[in-house]
Write an enzyme that holds these catalytic residues in place. Structure first.
Site, short mmCIF file in Angstrom:
data_model
loop_
_atom_site.label_atom_id
_atom_site.label_comp_id
_atom_site.label_asym_id
_atom_site.label_seq_id
_atom_site.Cartn_x
_atom_site.Cartn_y
_atom_site.Cartn_z
CD1 TRP A 166 -2.26 -2.04 1.90
CD2 TRP A 166 -2.95 -0.78 0.24
NE1 TRP A 166 -2.60 -3.13 1.34
CE2 TRP A 166 -3.56 -2.71 0.07
CE3 TRP A 166 -3.50 -0.99 -1.24
CZ2 TRP A 166 -4.22 -3.25 -0.34
CZ3 TRP A 166 -4.36 -0.83 -2.67
CH2 TRP A 166 -4.79 -2.33 -1.37
CG ASP B 279 -3.09 3.97 4.49
OD1 ASP B 279 -4.12 3.96 5.10
OD2 ASP B 279 -2.99 3.37 3.15
CE LYS C 266 -8.01 -2.91 4.84
NZ LYS C 266 -8.19 -3.52 4.50
N1 PMP Z 1 -4.40 1.08 3.01
C1 PMP Z 1 -4.13 0.17 3.56
C2 PMP Z 1 -2.89 0.14 4.52
C3 PMP Z 1 -5.46 -0.57 3.19
O1 PMP Z 1 -4.99 -1.75 3.52
C4 PMP Z 1 -6.02 -0.43 2.07
C5 PMP Z 1 -7.32 -1.98 1.96
N2 PMP Z 1 -6.10 -3.56 2.08
C6 PMP Z 1 -5.16 0.04 1.11
C7 PMP Z 1 -4.88 1.60 1.29
C8 PMP Z 1 -6.86 0.58 0.09
O2 PMP Z 1 -7.67 0.92 0.60
P1 PMP Z 1 -9.37 0.80 -0.20
O3 PMP Z 1 -9.02 -0.33 -0.98
O4 PMP Z 1 -10.21 1.55 0.47
O5 PMP Z 1 -8.79 1.32 -1.33
#
Ligand code: PMP
Length: 359
Positions: free
Chosen positions: A103, A171, A195
């Site tokens: 991510w 994030d 989450k």
């Molecule tokens: N950042 C992190 C730390 C994540 O765990 C995730 C999704 N698993 C995301 C970003 C992407 O998020 P989204 O699917 O809401 O765009």
């Protein structure tokens, strides 16, 4: 109703049972209005009340001062990978990133489309199995971006990285509100809700107000943080249902002792599972001890051939969603705020029995 199972999915993830029940009642008849929450107007008094309550609860739980705005946006955390550089990365500056997993790399790659970037640190050399401690922040740093919890590999920052006076951006998609943090250290924190906070569809952005004053003109309307800040996150139709779910999760958190209690519960749950891993060479933890996540616990079976059997037997015991991400393989137990302690105990007991049987 069918009996509930222990849900270790990484997100969308488990919600408190009380919350699920309240959602189900209000889906049919919201606060005895005669219509369900899904049918409620985003301009109605009922929804405006939810919006003010949710903001007040965020401020209370995380002690967020008036110098920050709380925005409820859509497009998931991924949209923030673009929104942040669009709003906060001027041409003459460089966005710095700590690369600790998929991510973080995603945010880094996306920012490249909009300006200059620099990797201040990376743990890619060891398949992201640790949190790098030494940073090399570039001159002309626009901001330092990091991912507080790495959902896929299962590592987590125990404290904020040292931003050396630069704007810190986080994030926090997979660990927001798992404990109290000092929001004043941050320029911006963002998190998808699915989450630790509720349902997919809403992304929370906590932004220091002075950062709203340097945003360039002519950004796409829904990418511009000011659109949300000036209109109480109700400029266009917000994700009413997802916001409603988050409001119930925050209420549940407050009723259950706030973030100090949430942190204690999270430490207890994680300890039970990590002990089950560390006490038996049958299991191998993926992440270095000091950097292990309280939210996503990752490990492999020493004998990979037994994995399929492990998941099969786990499911028979009502332990579902344990399959690790393909990048790490093995097992991932996601134990967010709402995950019950009994589920952690049940997994540890299962791991012990499985190892005794097959080891
Ligand atoms: N950042 C992190 C730390 C994540 O765990 C995730 C999704 N698993 C995301 C970003 C992407 O998020 P989204 O699917 O809401 O765009």
């Amino acid at each position: 109703m069918q009996e509930r199972v222990f849900n270790f999915n990484p997100g969308p993830a488990v919600l408190p049972y009380e919350v699920v029940q309240e959602i189900s009642e209000n889906t049919v008849n919201f606060q005895r209005s005669g219509i369900g929450i899904l049918e409620t107007s985003h301009r109605s008094k009922e929804f405006l009340d939810i919006l003010s309550q949710i903001e007040a609860d965020f401020r209370e739980l995380l002690s967020i001062g008036k110098d920050y705005s709380i925005l409820f946006m859509t497009g998931g955390a991924t949209t923030q990978f673009s929104a942040i550089p669009l709003n906060l990365l001027p041409k003459d500056k460089i966005a710095n990133f700590i690369l600790t997993g998929v991510w973080a790399e995603g945010a880094f790659e996306e920012a490249k489309k909009f300006g200059r970037v620099h990797a201040a640190a990376s743990s890619k050399d060891k398949n992201y199995s640790y949190i790098p401690k030494k940073l090399e922040i570039s001159p002309d740093c626009a901001y330092l971006h990091y991912t507080s919890n790495n959902t896929i590999v299962g590592s987590q920052f125990k404290t904020e990285p040292e931003a050396k006076g630069n704007i810190l951006i986080c994030d926090a998609s997979s660990d927001i509100m798992h404990k109290k943090i000092d929001v004043n250290k941050y320029g911006l924190i963002y998190a998808g809700a699915q989450k630790n906070l509720g349902a997919a569809g809403v992304t929370i952005v906590i932004i220091r107000n002075d950062l709203l004053t340097t945003i360039p003109e002519n950004l796409p309307l829904l990418m511009d943080y000011r659109t949300f800040a000036k209109n109480n996150s109700n400029f266009n139709t917000p994700p009413v249902y997802a916001i409603y779910v988050v409001s119930l999760v925050l209420k549940w958190l407050k009723q259950n002792g706030g973030l100090e209690s949430a942190e204690k519960r999270n430490i207890e749950k994680a300890k039970i599972i990590y002990e089950a891993i560390d006490s038996n060479p049958f299991y191998l933890a993926h992440v270095e001890k000091e950097d292990r996540s309280l939210m996503n616990i990752t490990f492999n079976l020493a004998d990979k051939n037994l994995e399929t059997q492990f998941f099969k037997e786990a499911e028979e015991r009502k332990l579902i969603g344990l399959k690790g991400h393909r990048l790490v393989g093995g097992v991932r137990a996601s134990v967010y705020n709402s995950f019950p302690l009994e589920g952690a105990r049940e997994l540890a007991a299962f791991m012990k029995e499985f190892a005794a049987k097959k080891g």
